[in-house]
Design an enzyme around this catalytic site. Structure first.
Site, short mmCIF file in Angstrom:
data_model
loop_
_atom_site.label_atom_id
_atom_site.label_comp_id
_atom_site.label_asym_id
_atom_site.label_seq_id
_atom_site.Cartn_x
_atom_site.Cartn_y
_atom_site.Cartn_z
N GLY A 41 -2.88 -45.41 8.99
CA GLY A 41 -3.17 -44.59 10.14
C GLY A 41 -2.34 -43.33 10.30
N HIS A 50 -20.69 -45.28 -7.14
CA HIS A 50 -21.11 -44.01 -7.71
C HIS A 50 -21.25 -42.91 -6.66
CE1 HIS A 50 -25.28 -44.19 -6.18
NE2 HIS A 50 -25.14 -45.50 -6.33
N HIS A 90 -6.62 -43.89 2.37
CA HIS A 90 -6.18 -45.19 1.87
C HIS A 90 -7.36 -46.15 1.98
CE1 HIS A 90 -2.93 -48.60 2.04
NE2 HIS A 90 -3.92 -48.88 1.21
N ILE A 99 -8.64 -53.51 5.10
CA ILE A 99 -8.82 -54.60 4.14
C ILE A 99 -10.19 -55.26 4.31
CG2 ILE A 99 -8.01 -56.92 3.51
CD1 ILE A 99 -5.19 -56.00 4.35
#
Length: 214
Positions: free
Chosen positions: A74, A141, A150, A171
């Site tokens: 963040g 793709h 991230h 995650i």
């Protein structure tokens, strides 16, 4: 002359990157820059040789390559500032790819990108400078992932997804093909993103919804 590499930041993310660096064996002389109180310690046998103030002298001593190895959830300001400082000093900021990762020869990765263990970056994808594609993440793709993004462990971006700079995708999140996620966002872990997300928001859930502005 030995091929020197500095890892700037000695915490948990450093351990992941260092493990990849050692496995790839591309650099013959690896060292870490961390907090002053950690100078003299080692991580996996690799020495902490200085702190941020030592970066210019370390560059002139032969460590001409450097990567930013502090993580972010963040708040990427510290990572961005370090990246810019390293580039201003004259360091080359190499791409670090774990040997177990699969990165298409038809993908484009910019300076300072890290691709972790068993991550996949597929054909036509573009990854901006300083981005992290963490353990087991999948970038399908033609995705366009911005600078200092991230993509956290196990997250999956379907084809043609766009992620704006400085955004964190948590995650295990899944992003439907063709979706755009704005810049400076946090997508909470385990989210299922099926609609586009505007800039500068925190969003999470299944389906992923904007919770508040940042």
């Amino acid at each position: 002359m030995s091929k020197g590499l500095l890892l700037v930041g000695g915490g948990g993310h450093c351990r992941s990157v260092l493990d990849s660096v050692l496995a790839a064996a591309e650099f013959s002389n690896v060292a870490i820059v961390d907090l002053p109180e950690n100078v003299g310690r080692t991580v996996f046998g690799v020495p902490v040789v200085g702190d941020d103030d030592d970066l210019p002298s370390l560059f002139h001593s032969g460590y001409t390559n450097a990567v930013v190895t502090i993580g972010s959830i963040g708040n990427v300001e510290r990572r961005v500032a370090l990246f810019d400082r390293l580039r201003d000093i004259g360091f080359c900021l190499p791409i670090i790819i774990d040997p177990s990762a699969v990165v298409s020869s038809h993908a484009n990765l910019e300076a300072g990108v890290y691709v972790g263990k068993k991550a996949v970056v597929n054909a036509g994808a573009s990854i901006g400078k300083g981005a992290i594609v963490n353990t087991g993440a999948v970038i399908e793709h033609d995705c366009d992932v911005g600078s200092f993004v991230h993509i956290a462990p196990g997250a999956v971006l379907g084809g043609n997804v766009r992620v704006g700079e400085n955004t964190h995708v948590g995650i295990g999140s899944m992003v439907k093909q063709g979706i755009t996620i704005g810049s400076n966002c946090i997508i909470g872990m385990g989210s299922v993103v099926i609609e586009c997300i505007e800039d500068s928001v925190i969003a999470y859930g299944n389906p992923c919804k904007v919770v508040r502005l940042r």
